[in-house]
Design a protein around this motif. Structure first.
Motif, PDB file in Angstrom:
ATOM      1  N   PHE A  37      33.857  39.369  37.733  1.00  0.00           N
ATOM      2  CA  PHE A  37      34.637  39.372  38.968  1.00  0.00           C
ATOM      3  C   PHE A  37      36.136  39.532  38.702  1.00  0.00           C
ATOM      4  O   PHE A  37      36.902  39.744  39.626  1.00  0.00           O
ATOM      5  N   ASN A  38      36.554  39.414  37.452  1.00  0.00           N
ATOM      6  CA  ASN A  38      37.982  39.524  37.108  1.00  0.00           C
ATOM      7  C   ASN A  38      38.403  40.963  36.929  1.00  0.00           C
ATOM      8  O   ASN A  38      37.673  41.815  36.580  1.00  0.00           O
ATOM      9  N   GLU A  48      32.953  36.351  34.772  1.00  0.00           N
ATOM     10  CA  GLU A  48      33.937  37.213  34.114  1.00  0.00           C
ATOM     11  C   GLU A  48      33.927  38.629  34.686  1.00  0.00           C
ATOM     12  O   GLU A  48      34.948  39.331  34.654  1.00  0.00           O
ATOM     13  N   ASN A  96      33.099  37.820  47.661  1.00  0.00           N
ATOM     14  CA  ASN A  96      33.804  36.552  47.477  1.00  0.00           C
ATOM     15  C   ASN A  96      32.880  35.350  47.685  1.00  0.00           C
ATOM     16  O   ASN A  96      33.003  34.338  46.990  1.00  0.00           O
ATOM     17  N   GLN A 128      30.492  30.047  41.137  1.00  0.00           N
ATOM     18  CA  GLN A 128      31.470  29.120  40.562  1.00  0.00           C
ATOM     19  C   GLN A 128      30.987  27.674  40.578  1.00  0.00           C
ATOM     20  O   GLN A 128      31.548  26.840  39.875  1.00  0.00           O
ATOM     21  N   LYS A 152      30.809  34.995  44.549  1.00  0.00           N
ATOM     22  CA  LYS A 152      31.647  34.391  43.512  1.00  0.00           C
ATOM     23  C   LYS A 152      31.766  32.888  43.738  1.00  0.00           C
ATOM     24  O   LYS A 152      31.650  32.099  42.787  1.00  0.00           O
TER      25      LYS A 152
END
Length: 137
Positions: A136-137, A134, A114, A121, A117
């Motif tokens: 991480f989705n 993408e 996290n 971001q 990510k």
């Protein structure tokens, strides 16, 4: 010793993301296979970098390291792999840049995933970072 991600606030996350700079492609070793390219971003602090390997402009592998922790992804293996690097060890081998080694965690460190990510971001104006997010989705 506290976990790396326990001591980071939003400002430090933003600062880390902003510090990533692309390394000149000329100094990178070419990929093993035809049509592959490598991209390397290095952060302002030691032991902070992101590597991408692309084929046909699609990420096939990436590795993120920060303060002795690592996160990697390979399209041949599902999911993320977290681990530790030897970069924070103090011995003769760790002083040589090409000697970085990884030791994988037995269970993925979800907090570190996290954190990675969150740092990525901060760079959504760049296509390579949008593409990696993408995953991480």
């Amino acid at each position: 010793m506290p976990k790396t991600h326990d001591i980071l606030d939003k400002n430090e996350i933003a600062s880390l993301g902003a510090s990533l700079r692309a390394i000149d492609q000329k100094i990178l070793k070419k990929g093993n296979k035809s049509g592959t390219a490598r991209i390397w971003f290095q952060g302002a602090e030691p032991y902070f970098d992101v590597f991408f390997e692309l084929k046909d402009n699609q990420i096939i592998w990436f590795q993120f390291t920060l303060r002795g922790k690592s996160l990697s992804w390979n399209r041949k293996k599902p999911g993320f792999q977290t681990g530790n690097t030897n970069e924070l060890n103090i011995d003769d081998v760790s002083f040589y840049a090409a000697s970085k080694t990884m030791e994988n965690d037995t269970h993925s460190d979800l907090e570190f995933i996290n954190l990675v990510k969150s740092i990525l971001q901060t760079r959504t104006e760049e296509a390579i970072f949008i593409q990696v997010l993408e995953l991480f989705n």
